[in-house]
Design an enzyme around this catalytic site. Structure first.
Site, PDB file in Angstrom:
ATOM      1  N   GLU A  36     -26.497  38.287 -19.603  1.00 33.49           N
ATOM      2  CA  GLU A  36     -27.106  39.627 -19.558  1.00 33.49           C
ATOM      3  C   GLU A  36     -28.346  39.803 -20.430  1.00 33.49           C
ATOM      4  O   GLU A  36     -29.075  40.778 -20.258  1.00 33.49           O
ATOM      5  CB  GLU A  36     -26.074  40.711 -19.910  1.00 33.49           C
ATOM      6  N   ASN A  37     -28.578  38.897 -21.386  1.00 30.67           N
ATOM      7  CA  ASN A  37     -29.761  39.025 -22.257  1.00 30.67           C
ATOM      8  C   ASN A  37     -30.692  37.817 -22.142  1.00 30.67           C
ATOM      9  O   ASN A  37     -31.513  37.577 -23.032  1.00 30.67           O
ATOM     10  CB  ASN A  37     -29.347  39.200 -23.721  1.00 30.67           C
ATOM     11  N   HIS A  62     -22.468  39.922 -29.638  1.00 29.58           N
ATOM     12  CA  HIS A  62     -23.303  38.770 -30.010  1.00 29.58           C
ATOM     13  C   HIS A  62     -22.861  38.090 -31.301  1.00 29.58           C
ATOM     14  O   HIS A  62     -23.574  37.239 -31.822  1.00 29.58           O
ATOM     15  CB  HIS A  62     -24.795  39.148 -30.100  1.00 29.58           C
ATOM     16  N   HIS A  97     -20.742  40.891 -25.715  1.00 23.95           N
ATOM     17  CA  HIS A  97     -21.603  42.057 -25.918  1.00 23.95           C
ATOM     18  C   HIS A  97     -22.032  42.256 -27.365  1.00 23.95           C
ATOM     19  O   HIS A  97     -23.147  42.690 -27.603  1.00 23.95           O
ATOM     20  CB  HIS A  97     -20.975  43.358 -25.388  1.00 23.95           C
ATOM     21  N   ASP A 146     -23.132  35.750 -24.547  1.00 25.04           N
ATOM     22  CA  ASP A 146     -24.441  36.235 -24.134  1.00 25.04           C
ATOM     23  C   ASP A 146     -25.602  35.288 -24.492  1.00 25.04           C
ATOM     24  O   ASP A 146     -25.888  35.076 -25.677  1.00 25.04           O
ATOM     25  CB  ASP A 146     -24.724  37.601 -24.763  1.00 25.04           C
ATOM     26  N   HIS A 188     -26.384  45.373 -19.424  1.00 30.92           N
ATOM     27  CA  HIS A 188     -27.798  45.111 -19.114  1.00 30.92           C
ATOM     28  C   HIS A 188     -27.985  44.471 -17.731  1.00 30.92           C
ATOM     29  O   HIS A 188     -29.037  43.886 -17.458  1.00 30.92           O
ATOM     30  CB  HIS A 188     -28.404  44.192 -20.177  1.00 30.92           C
ATOM     31  N   HIS A 206     -16.336  43.406 -21.865  1.00 30.12           N
ATOM     32  CA  HIS A 206     -17.703  43.499 -22.380  1.00 30.12           C
ATOM     33  C   HIS A 206     -17.871  44.845 -23.067  1.00 30.12           C
ATOM     34  O   HIS A 206     -17.996  45.875 -22.400  1.00 30.12           O
ATOM     35  CB  HIS A 206     -18.655  43.350 -21.193  1.00 30.12           C
TER      36      HIS A 206
END
Ligand SMILES: [Fe+2]
Ligand SMILES: [Fe+2]
Length: 270
Positions: free
Chosen positions: A39-40, A181, A179, A8, A68, A154
Site C-alpha cells: 500500500e505504500n 510500519h 499499517h 508494508d 491507501h 490492517h
C-alpha cells in the site's frame, strides 16, 4: 506449508529490498506462498500498476493494499485485471477489486488470503471487520476448502489486532497486522492454532519516521504546521514480516517466526 507475509513496502527503498532479496529468500527458505503488503510502495502512498507488477515478478503470490489502496489512480482499473491484488474486504461495496480470494500454492494446495481494515483510530470509518471476515472464514473452512488461510488485519490499534487474532483463532493459519510500519515482538501461536503477530512491520528504511524522511514529520510534530509533502526515506530497507509453517491436514500453524532481514534492525530468520 511454509508461508511468508511481508509488511508494508515503503517507496523505492522498500521495492528495491523486495526485488533484490525476495527471490533468494523464496528459494533458500522453500516458501510455498508469499503475501506482500504494497500500500505504500509508490512514493509512500498507494501502489501503481507498474510497481504492483514488479512486486509480483519478484515473488509475491499476492499483494495486499490497505487504507491507501487507491492513492494511485491506475490501481482502480488495474485491480480488476489482476486477481493477485487484494484491497480491504470491508471497503465500500462499490469499490473495485476483491478483499478475499483463494489462491493456488505449490503442489496445487489452496490458500485463502483476506485483508480487513480496523476501525479504531483510523481516519475514515469502515464497515465492521469482524463480521466481514466471519462470512469469509465460514465459507472457506481450514482443512476443508483450503489448506491454509492468511488474514491481514490492517489498522492502528494493537488491541483491535489481538481481538481479530482471537476472533479467527482456530479458523485461520495466520492473523497478522500491518499499517503501523513497526514490528511488534509478540509472534505466537494462539490456543486454537492460529499464528499471530500484532504488526509485521514495514519493508523500508527504519532511519525515518515510519518509512518517511524524518524532517517533515518532526516539523509537524514540533510546530503543528505542514510545510512539505512526506517523501519515503532512502536508506537500505529492512524487510520485516512473519513466517509460518502449517499442517496441510488441519491448516493450523505449527511454527511462527518474526522476520527481519537487512538494513538497521537486528536480523531474525526462520
Ligand atoms: Fe502502510
Ligand atoms: Fe495502512
Amino acid at each position: 506449508m511454509k508461508l511468508l507475509f511481508l509488511g508494508d513496502v515503503v517507496g523505492r527503498t522498500g521495492r528495491a529490498g523486495i526485488t533484490q532479496r525476495l527471490p533468494g529468500l523464496r528459494a533458500e527458505w522453500g516458501l510455498d506462498f508469499v503475501v506482500v503488503n504494497g500500500e505504500n510502495a509508490t512514493s509512500g502512498a498507494g501502489l501503481s500498476a507498474a510497481h504492483a507488477k514488479a512486486l509480483l515478478e519478484a515473488g509475491a503470490d499476492c499483494v495486499t493494499l490497505g487504507d491507501h489502496a487507491f492513492d494511485q489512480k491506475d490501481m482502480l482499473s488495474f485491480i480488476e485485471t489482476e486477481p493477485r491484488i487484494l484491497r480491504p474486504l470491508n471497503f465500500a461495496k462499490t469499490a473495485p477489486g476483491k478483499g478475499a480470494r483463494v489462491y493456488e500454492a505449490t503442489g496445487g494446495r489452496k490458500v485463502l488470503v483476506a485483508q480487513v481494515l480496523g476501525q479504531v483510530f483510523m481516519k475514515r470509518p469502515f464497515a465492521d471487520p469482524f463480521s466481514a471476515i466471519e462470512t469469509v472464514l465460514k465459507t472457506h473452512p481450514l482443512g476443508g476448502a483450503v489448506q491454509a488461510a492468511m488474514v491481514e488485519i490492517h489498522c492502528e490499534a494493537t488491541s483491535e489486532k489481538m481481538g481479530m487474532g482471537h476472533w479467527c483463532d482456530g479458523r485461520a493459519s495466520l492473523v497478522v497486522g500491518a499499517h503501523t510500519h513497526i514490528p511488534t515482538a509478540d509472534a505466537q501461536i494462539l490456543p486454537g492454532g492460529t499464528a499471530f503477530q500484532a504488526d509485521a512491520g514495514m519493508c523500508g528504511d527504519y532511519n525515518s519516521v515510519i518509512g518517511m524522511e524524518k524532517l517533515e514529520p518532526m516539523r509537524r510534530f514540533v510546530t503543528g504546521m505542514q510545510k512539505e509533502r512526506f517523501t519515503p526515506a532512502n536508506g537500505e530497507a529492512t524487510l520485516c514480516g512473519t513466517y509460518v509453517e502449517t499442517d496441510d491436514r488441519t491448516g493450523k500453524a505449527t511454527r511462527v517466526r518474526m522476520i527481519r532481514i537487512g538494513g538497521r534492525l537486528e536480523e531474525a530468520r526462520p
